[in-house]
Motif scaffolding. Structure first.
Motif, PDB file in Angstrom:
ATOM      1  N   TRP A  85       0.899  -1.147   0.000  1.00 39.06           N
ATOM      2  CA  TRP A  85       0.000   0.000   0.000  1.00 39.06           C
ATOM      3  C   TRP A  85       0.939   1.198   0.000  1.00 39.06           C
ATOM      4  O   TRP A  85       1.371   1.652   1.045  1.00 39.06           O
ATOM      5  CB  TRP A  85      -0.895   0.023   1.240  1.00 39.06           C
ATOM      6  CG  TRP A  85      -1.928  -1.053   1.313  1.00 39.06           C
ATOM      7  CD1 TRP A  85      -1.973  -2.079   2.219  1.00 39.06           C
ATOM      8  CD2 TRP A  85      -3.094  -1.199   0.484  1.00 39.06           C
ATOM      9  NE1 TRP A  85      -3.078  -2.858   1.992  1.00 39.06           N
ATOM     10  CE2 TRP A  85      -3.785  -2.345   0.941  1.00 39.06           C
ATOM     11  CE3 TRP A  85      -3.614  -0.483  -0.598  1.00 39.06           C
ATOM     12  CZ2 TRP A  85      -4.965  -2.785   0.352  1.00 39.06           C
ATOM     13  CZ3 TRP A  85      -4.790  -0.920  -1.181  1.00 39.06           C
ATOM     14  CH2 TRP A  85      -5.459  -2.050  -0.711  1.00 39.06           C
ATOM     15  N   ASP A  86       1.289   1.653  -1.164  1.00 41.14           N
ATOM     16  CA  ASP A  86       2.296   2.697  -1.316  1.00 41.14           C
ATOM     17  C   ASP A  86       2.022   3.866  -0.364  1.00 41.14           C
ATOM     18  O   ASP A  86       0.890   4.324  -0.223  1.00 41.14           O
ATOM     19  CB  ASP A  86       2.281   3.186  -2.774  1.00 41.14           C
ATOM     20  CG  ASP A  86       3.496   3.997  -3.131  1.00 41.14           C
ATOM     21  OD1 ASP A  86       3.665   5.086  -2.556  1.00 41.14           O
ATOM     22  OD2 ASP A  86       4.274   3.555  -3.994  1.00 41.14           O
ATOM     23  N   GLU A  87       3.077   4.342   0.293  1.00 45.68           N
ATOM     24  CA  GLU A  87       2.941   5.444   1.248  1.00 45.68           C
ATOM     25  C   GLU A  87       2.275   6.664   0.610  1.00 45.68           C
ATOM     26  O   GLU A  87       1.412   7.309   1.222  1.00 45.68           O
ATOM     27  CB  GLU A  87       4.322   5.826   1.789  1.00 45.68           C
ATOM     28  CG  GLU A  87       4.299   6.928   2.829  1.00 45.68           C
ATOM     29  CD  GLU A  87       5.685   7.222   3.372  1.00 45.68           C
ATOM     30  OE1 GLU A  87       6.123   8.383   3.276  1.00 45.68           O
ATOM     31  OE2 GLU A  87       6.341   6.277   3.883  1.00 45.68           O
ATOM     32  N   ASP A  88       2.652   6.992  -0.616  1.00 46.91           N
ATOM     33  CA  ASP A  88       2.049   8.141  -1.294  1.00 46.91           C
ATOM     34  C   ASP A  88       0.553   7.912  -1.545  1.00 46.91           C
ATOM     35  O   ASP A  88      -0.247   8.852  -1.467  1.00 46.91           O
ATOM     36  CB  ASP A  88       2.766   8.424  -2.620  1.00 46.91           C
ATOM     37  CG  ASP A  88       4.169   8.982  -2.407  1.00 46.91           C
ATOM     38  OD1 ASP A  88       4.419   9.519  -1.309  1.00 46.91           O
ATOM     39  OD2 ASP A  88       4.997   8.893  -3.328  1.00 46.91           O
ATOM     40  N   PHE A  89       0.187   6.677  -1.852  1.00 47.09           N
ATOM     41  CA  PHE A  89      -1.232   6.330  -2.023  1.00 47.09           C
ATOM     42  C   PHE A  89      -1.974   6.577  -0.710  1.00 47.09           C
ATOM     43  O   PHE A  89      -3.057   7.192  -0.706  1.00 47.09           O
ATOM     44  CB  PHE A  89      -1.348   4.861  -2.451  1.00 47.09           C
ATOM     45  CG  PHE A  89      -2.751   4.344  -2.550  1.00 47.09           C
ATOM     46  CD1 PHE A  89      -3.453   4.426  -3.743  1.00 47.09           C
ATOM     47  CD2 PHE A  89      -3.377   3.750  -1.452  1.00 47.09           C
ATOM     48  CE1 PHE A  89      -4.763   3.943  -3.839  1.00 47.09           C
ATOM     49  CE2 PHE A  89      -4.671   3.268  -1.538  1.00 47.09           C
ATOM     50  CZ  PHE A  89      -5.370   3.359  -2.739  1.00 47.09           C
ATOM     51  N   CYS A  90      -1.407   6.118   0.397  1.00 48.16           N
ATOM     52  CA  CYS A  90      -2.040   6.288   1.708  1.00 48.16           C
ATOM     53  C   CYS A  90      -2.179   7.767   2.067  1.00 48.16           C
ATOM     54  O   CYS A  90      -3.211   8.201   2.595  1.00 48.16           O
ATOM     55  CB  CYS A  90      -1.228   5.565   2.780  1.00 48.16           C
ATOM     56  SG  CYS A  90      -1.160   3.767   2.597  1.00 48.16           S
ATOM     57  N   LEU A  91      -1.141   8.553   1.778  1.00 51.44           N
ATOM     58  CA  LEU A  91      -1.175   9.989   2.085  1.00 51.44           C
ATOM     59  C   LEU A  91      -2.232  10.710   1.254  1.00 51.44           C
ATOM     60  O   LEU A  91      -2.941  11.587   1.760  1.00 51.44           O
ATOM     61  CB  LEU A  91       0.207  10.608   1.849  1.00 51.44           C
ATOM     62  CG  LEU A  91       1.295  10.211   2.862  1.00 51.44           C
ATOM     63  CD1 LEU A  91       2.658  10.666   2.375  1.00 51.44           C
ATOM     64  CD2 LEU A  91       0.989  10.816   4.236  1.00 51.44           C
ATOM     65  N   ARG A  92      -2.349  10.331  -0.002  1.00 49.51           N
ATOM     66  CA  ARG A  92      -3.367  10.949  -0.863  1.00 49.51           C
ATOM     67  C   ARG A  92      -4.769  10.632  -0.342  1.00 49.51           C
ATOM     68  O   ARG A  92      -5.655  11.484  -0.347  1.00 49.51           O
ATOM     69  CB  ARG A  92      -3.228  10.454  -2.298  1.00 49.51           C
ATOM     70  CG  ARG A  92      -2.052  11.027  -3.044  1.00 49.51           C
ATOM     71  CD  ARG A  92      -2.238  10.773  -4.539  1.00 49.51           C
ATOM     72  NE  ARG A  92      -0.991  10.882  -5.267  1.00 49.51           N
ATOM     73  CZ  ARG A  92      -0.891  10.733  -6.583  1.00 49.51           C
ATOM     74  NH1 ARG A  92      -1.963  10.453  -7.302  1.00 49.51           N
ATOM     75  NH2 ARG A  92       0.274  10.850  -7.186  1.00 49.51           N
ATOM     76  N   LEU A  93      -4.955   9.401   0.098  1.00 49.77           N
ATOM     77  CA  LEU A  93      -6.252   8.998   0.644  1.00 49.77           C
ATOM     78  C   LEU A  93      -6.540   9.760   1.937  1.00 49.77           C
ATOM     79  O   LEU A  93      -7.664  10.235   2.164  1.00 49.77           O
ATOM     80  CB  LEU A  93      -6.258   7.485   0.877  1.00 49.77           C
ATOM     81  CG  LEU A  93      -7.576   6.789   1.202  1.00 49.77           C
ATOM     82  CD1 LEU A  93      -8.669   7.147   0.213  1.00 49.77           C
ATOM     83  CD2 LEU A  93      -7.366   5.273   1.246  1.00 49.77           C
ATOM     84  N   ALA A  94      -5.522   9.899   2.777  1.00 51.14           N
ATOM     85  CA  ALA A  94      -5.680  10.648   4.027  1.00 51.14           C
ATOM     86  C   ALA A  94      -5.988  12.117   3.757  1.00 51.14           C
ATOM     87  O   ALA A  94      -6.758  12.751   4.498  1.00 51.14           O
ATOM     88  CB  ALA A  94      -4.415  10.520   4.877  1.00 51.14           C
TER      89      ALA A  94
END
Length: 280
Positions: A39-48
């Motif tokens: 779960w790519d960190e950038d993906f998680c940050l964008r979702l957050a």
């Protein structure tokens, strides 16, 4: 974001969160033999950034969670669903939106059946039906099985060899969209550096299903979103169509040219779809 080791169901589960804990929670459940790093960190940050509290975690036998001797079977997929519920407990979250990838989608289905009051919505990415219907669907591409059959010859103490093996595994899962070699190698390096013992991941190959939950998808009452690539070599597109049929109130989002992967070209569509679902 903060990484934590939590005691859950008598095992240690490594978790990491992103965003404001007061926002609606999204629990990301990864697939078999796959740490939370994918779960790519950038993906998680964008979702957050969309006003969501995002949690990812390592399954047993992966990353920094509890591991077992390679070649042993110590838990079932229902135990993994219980681990997911335990992660919510550890964060004091009563209800969450569940997003599961591949086996994580199967785990999410059990979670929704086993703990219906804990799940607000369910997103199934590159996943399949949980039950007997799966046997009637197109099988995994033989090239994937052949690739992992060579794992016994890998020198896991050789960091470069381990990273190349992990990245190569994702290449076998790719569709026709450009293979993101730089990003995939970066994530493979992170997984290799974090893992307690990489060979323990293959214990997931012996993971048993629980018959009591087979063919009960129509009992899932929460909103369900199915996201599937048209070129998935592990769980071909027909698996997504079968899910759509098995869960009558579900919606299907088709990713043209996508394989068994969360390709960065699809991030916006996936995130927009998950945010829309979790806003209901």
């Amino acid at each position: 974001m903060s990484e934590q080791i939590m005691k859950i169901n008598k095992v240690e589960i490594c978790t990491e969160s992103f965003g404001n804990s007061n926002d609606p929670a999204i629990l990301l459940i990864m697939g078999a033999m796959t740490s939370m790093d994918w779960w790519d960190e950038d993906f998680c940050l964008r979702l957050a950034d969309q006003g969501r509290f995002v949690i990812r975690y390592d399954h047993r036998d992966l990353g920094r969670s509890t591991i077992y001797e390679p070649g042993t079977s110590n838990y079932t997929i229902t135990d993994l669903a219980d681990d997911a519920a335990g992660v919510l407990d550890a964060y004091h979250i009563e209800q969450a939106h569940i997003v599961g990838m591949s086996m994580g989608g199967l785990t999410g289905q059990i979670l929704a059946l086993r703990y219906p009051d804990r799940v607000r919505s369910l997103t199934l990415i590159a996943s399949s039906v949980f039950g007997t219907e799966m046997e009637k669907l197109p099988p995994m591409d033989q090239n994937i099985l052949d690739y992992h059959a060579k794992s016994a010859s890998i020198d896991w103490s050789n960091r470069d060899a381990a990273i190349a093996y992990l990245a190569g595994g994702w290449k076998t899962l790719a569709g026709s969209k450009p293979f993101e070699q730089e990003r995939i190698y970066k994530l493979a390096a992170r997984e290799a550096d974090r893992a307690k013992h990489l060979p323990s991941r293959f214990n997931h190959a012996m993971l048993q299903g629980e018959d009591v939950y087979f063919d009960r998808m129509d009992e899932i009452r929460v909103p369900v979103l199915i996201i599937h690539g048209t070129e998935d070599p592990a769980l071909p597109y027909e698996h997504g169509l079968a899910l759509r049929k098995a869960i009558p109130h579900s919606e299907l989002v088709t990713l043209d040219g996508t394989g068994h992967e969360i390709h960065s070209e699809d991030w916006n569509q996936i995130i927009d779809s998950v945010v829309k679902l979790s806003s209901r």
